[in-house]
Design a protein around this motif. Structure first.
Motif, PDB file in Angstrom:
ATOM      1  N   UNK A   1      62.336  96.300 106.384  1.00 51.91           N
ATOM      2  CA  UNK A   1      62.852  95.570 107.656  1.00 51.91           C
ATOM      3  C   UNK A   1      61.651  94.845 107.927  1.00 51.91           C
ATOM      4  N   UNK A   2      62.298  93.741 108.271  1.00 53.31           N
ATOM      5  CA  UNK A   2      61.522  92.512 108.616  1.00 53.31           C
ATOM      6  C   UNK A   2      60.989  92.586 110.185  1.00 53.31           C
ATOM      7  N   UNK A   3      59.585  91.958 110.397  1.00 50.86           N
ATOM      8  CA  UNK A   3      58.986  91.836 111.712  1.00 50.86           C
ATOM      9  C   UNK A   3      58.695  90.454 112.102  1.00 50.86           C
ATOM     10  N   UNK A   4      59.176  90.228 113.421  1.00 51.67           N
ATOM     11  CA  UNK A   4      58.772  88.933 113.863  1.00 51.67           C
ATOM     12  C   UNK A   4      57.773  89.102 115.100  1.00 51.67           C
ATOM     13  N   UNK A   5      56.594  88.390 115.011  1.00 53.69           N
ATOM     14  CA  UNK A   5      55.763  88.066 115.879  1.00 53.69           C
ATOM     15  C   UNK A   5      56.229  86.997 116.778  1.00 53.69           C
ATOM     16  N   UNK A   6      56.278  86.932 117.816  1.00 51.80           N
ATOM     17  CA  UNK A   6      56.831  86.042 118.738  1.00 51.80           C
ATOM     18  C   UNK A   6      55.760  85.328 119.651  1.00 51.80           C
ATOM     19  N   UNK A   7      55.062  84.256 119.349  1.00 52.25           N
ATOM     20  CA  UNK A   7      53.997  83.712 120.203  1.00 52.25           C
ATOM     21  C   UNK A   7      54.821  82.757 121.181  1.00 52.25           C
ATOM     22  N   UNK A   8      54.494  82.805 122.507  1.00 54.30           N
ATOM     23  CA  UNK A   8      54.956  82.325 123.519  1.00 54.30           C
ATOM     24  C   UNK A   8      54.294  82.055 124.536  1.00 54.30           C
ATOM     25  N   UNK A   9      54.629  81.206 125.472  1.00 54.63           N
ATOM     26  CA  UNK A   9      54.084  80.784 126.885  1.00 54.63           C
ATOM     27  C   UNK A   9      54.962  80.979 127.951  1.00 54.63           C
ATOM     28  N   UNK A  10      54.828  81.518 128.943  1.00 54.41           N
ATOM     29  CA  UNK A  10      56.066  81.658 130.095  1.00 54.41           C
ATOM     30  C   UNK A  10      56.093  80.314 130.610  1.00 54.41           C
ATOM     31  N   UNK A  11      55.173  79.553 130.449  1.00 53.80           N
ATOM     32  CA  UNK A  11      55.399  78.322 131.270  1.00 53.80           C
ATOM     33  C   UNK A  11      56.194  77.306 130.471  1.00 53.80           C
ATOM     34  N   UNK A  12      56.400  77.449 129.117  1.00 54.93           N
ATOM     35  CA  UNK A  12      57.314  76.587 128.263  1.00 54.93           C
ATOM     36  C   UNK A  12      58.710  76.570 128.640  1.00 54.93           C
ATOM     37  N   UNK A  13      59.144  75.227 128.693  1.00 54.79           N
ATOM     38  CA  UNK A  13      60.624  75.148 128.939  1.00 54.79           C
ATOM     39  C   UNK A  13      61.296  75.427 127.673  1.00 54.79           C
ATOM     40  N   UNK A  14      60.567  75.391 126.412  1.00 55.50           N
ATOM     41  CA  UNK A  14      61.305  75.511 125.245  1.00 55.50           C
ATOM     42  C   UNK A  14      61.597  77.095 124.903  1.00 55.50           C
ATOM     43  N   UNK A  15      60.478  77.752 125.132  1.00 57.46           N
ATOM     44  CA  UNK A  15      60.714  79.495 125.525  1.00 57.46           C
ATOM     45  C   UNK A  15      61.932  79.667 126.256  1.00 57.46           C
ATOM     46  N   UNK A  16      61.955  78.869 127.506  1.00 55.97           N
ATOM     47  CA  UNK A  16      63.095  79.173 128.484  1.00 55.97           C
ATOM     48  C   UNK A  16      64.420  78.838 127.647  1.00 55.97           C
ATOM     49  N   UNK A  17      64.417  77.837 127.005  1.00 60.19           N
ATOM     50  CA  UNK A  17      65.839  77.346 126.340  1.00 60.19           C
ATOM     51  C   UNK A  17      65.983  78.150 125.113  1.00 60.19           C
ATOM     52  N   UNK A  18      65.035  78.849 124.483  1.00 58.25           N
ATOM     53  CA  UNK A  18      65.095  79.987 123.283  1.00 58.25           C
ATOM     54  C   UNK A  18      65.968  81.135 123.952  1.00 58.25           C
ATOM     55  N   UNK A  19      65.448  81.498 125.479  1.00 56.18           N
ATOM     56  CA  UNK A  19      66.379  82.374 126.023  1.00 56.18           C
ATOM     57  C   UNK A  19      66.126  83.555 125.171  1.00 56.18           C
ATOM     58  N   UNK A  20      67.380  84.581 125.007  1.00 58.00           N
ATOM     59  CA  UNK A  20      67.338  85.864 124.557  1.00 58.00           C
ATOM     60  C   UNK A  20      67.732  85.772 123.017  1.00 58.00           C
ATOM     61  N   UNK A  21      67.856  84.510 122.404  1.00 62.43           N
ATOM     62  CA  UNK A  21      68.467  84.279 121.133  1.00 62.43           C
ATOM     63  C   UNK A  21      67.492  84.990 119.914  1.00 62.43           C
ATOM     64  N   UNK A  22      65.867  84.657 120.114  1.00 63.24           N
ATOM     65  CA  UNK A  22      65.247  85.728 119.226  1.00 63.24           C
ATOM     66  C   UNK A  22      65.307  86.948 119.284  1.00 63.24           C
ATOM     67  N   UNK A  23      65.716  87.648 120.263  1.00 62.87           N
ATOM     68  CA  UNK A  23      65.933  89.121 120.096  1.00 62.87           C
ATOM     69  C   UNK A  23      67.485  89.394 119.465  1.00 62.87           C
ATOM     70  N   UNK A  24      68.391  88.398 119.746  1.00 59.94           N
ATOM     71  CA  UNK A  24      69.783  88.685 119.167  1.00 59.94           C
ATOM     72  C   UNK A  24      69.838  88.371 117.500  1.00 59.94           C
ATOM     73  N   UNK A  25      68.901  87.468 117.239  1.00 57.55           N
ATOM     74  CA  UNK A  25      68.799  87.311 115.892  1.00 57.55           C
ATOM     75  C   UNK A  25      67.980  88.506 115.085  1.00 57.55           C
ATOM     76  N   UNK A  26      66.847  88.693 115.777  1.00 53.77           N
ATOM     77  CA  UNK A  26      66.350  90.162 115.160  1.00 53.77           C
ATOM     78  C   UNK A  26      67.188  90.983 114.954  1.00 53.77           C
ATOM     79  N   UNK A  27      68.063  91.348 116.059  1.00 51.43           N
ATOM     80  CA  UNK A  27      68.973  92.416 116.051  1.00 51.43           C
ATOM     81  C   UNK A  27      70.175  92.470 115.034  1.00 51.43           C
ATOM     82  N   UNK A  28      70.555  91.162 114.839  1.00 54.20           N
ATOM     83  CA  UNK A  28      71.543  91.215 113.808  1.00 54.20           C
ATOM     84  C   UNK A  28      70.926  91.405 112.356  1.00 54.20           C
ATOM     85  N   UNK A  29      69.684  91.254 112.253  1.00 51.63           N
ATOM     86  CA  UNK A  29      69.214  91.454 110.702  1.00 51.63           C
ATOM     87  C   UNK A  29      68.300  92.809 110.716  1.00 51.63           C
TER      88      UNK A  29
END
Length: 199
Positions: A1-29
């Motif tokens: 099973x793969x593992x993703x470390x997701x480094x982020x800042x709550x201030x980042x607009x690009x983190x906001x735009x990523x939304x819940x997609x990282x979790x959805x991608x992890x869930x699919x795989x």
């Protein structure tokens, strides 16, 4: 099973735009994901990146265009100059760390709610009421906003050191199984394909 470390800042607009997609991608795989909020100013200083206010006007203007285009692609409202940005990222980050440790709700949904509050709703994400509302919306006890502050501060600092050691250069930054790196919400399709064995 793969593992993703997701480094982020709550201030980042690009983190906001990523939304819940990282979790959805992890869930699919069938992958696991660990959210690692960090001090973005510290990361910039460590890797030689220039803070926003010091960037050349060309870079600032390009960023504005990219935010406009990417927000439309993501179907998300985004004010490129929100009323309460930048603000103190630590309280919302500590709450994310506490929520992840608690495990009773949806961490990705919390992160999305915090991003929406900042970039679409003109709210100050350093405000305890905003943090509590985001926790409740994502299935957590709002009281987590006040719990584990020392542990949160320690993890926040540790996440920055880990991000640097993992090769992060900005956020959102994803590291699969400690080696394969993806930078930016516009690399999520690559992350998806990698986990599917296509890359």
């Amino acid at each position: 099973m793969a593992h993703i470390d997701y480094y982020l800042s709550v201030l980042s607009p690009f983190v906001y735009l990523a939304g819940t997609r990282p979790a959805e991608i992890a869930g699919r795989h069938g992958a696991t994901i660990t959210y690692k909020p960090l001090d973005i100013s510290g990361l910039f200083a460590a890797v030689g990146a220039v803070p926003m206010k010091e960037r050349h006007v060309n870079r600032r203007e390009l960023r504005g265009q990219e935010l406009r285009r990417e927000s439309k692609r993501a179907g998300k409202e985004l004010n490129p100059a929100p009323a309460h940005w930048p603000t103190n990222a630590a309280p919302a980050s500590y709450a994310l760390i506490a929520a992840q440790e608690d495990g009773s709700g949806d961490v990705g949904a919390y992160l999305a709610a915090i991003g929406r509050a900042s970039w679409a709703e003109e709210k100050d994400i350093a405000d305890e009421g905003v943090i509590r509302a985001a926790l409740e919306e994502s299935g957590f006890d709002p009281a987590l906003a006040d719990k584990g502050l020392l542990a949160g501060a320690e993890a926040y600092s540790r996440n920055l050191e880990e991000a640097i050691n993992a090769g992060a250069v900005g956020v959102p930054f994803f590291v699969v199984d400690g080696s394969e790196r993806f930078w930016g919400q516009d690399r999520l399709e690559q992350l998806d394909d990698f986990l599917a064995g296509k890359l």
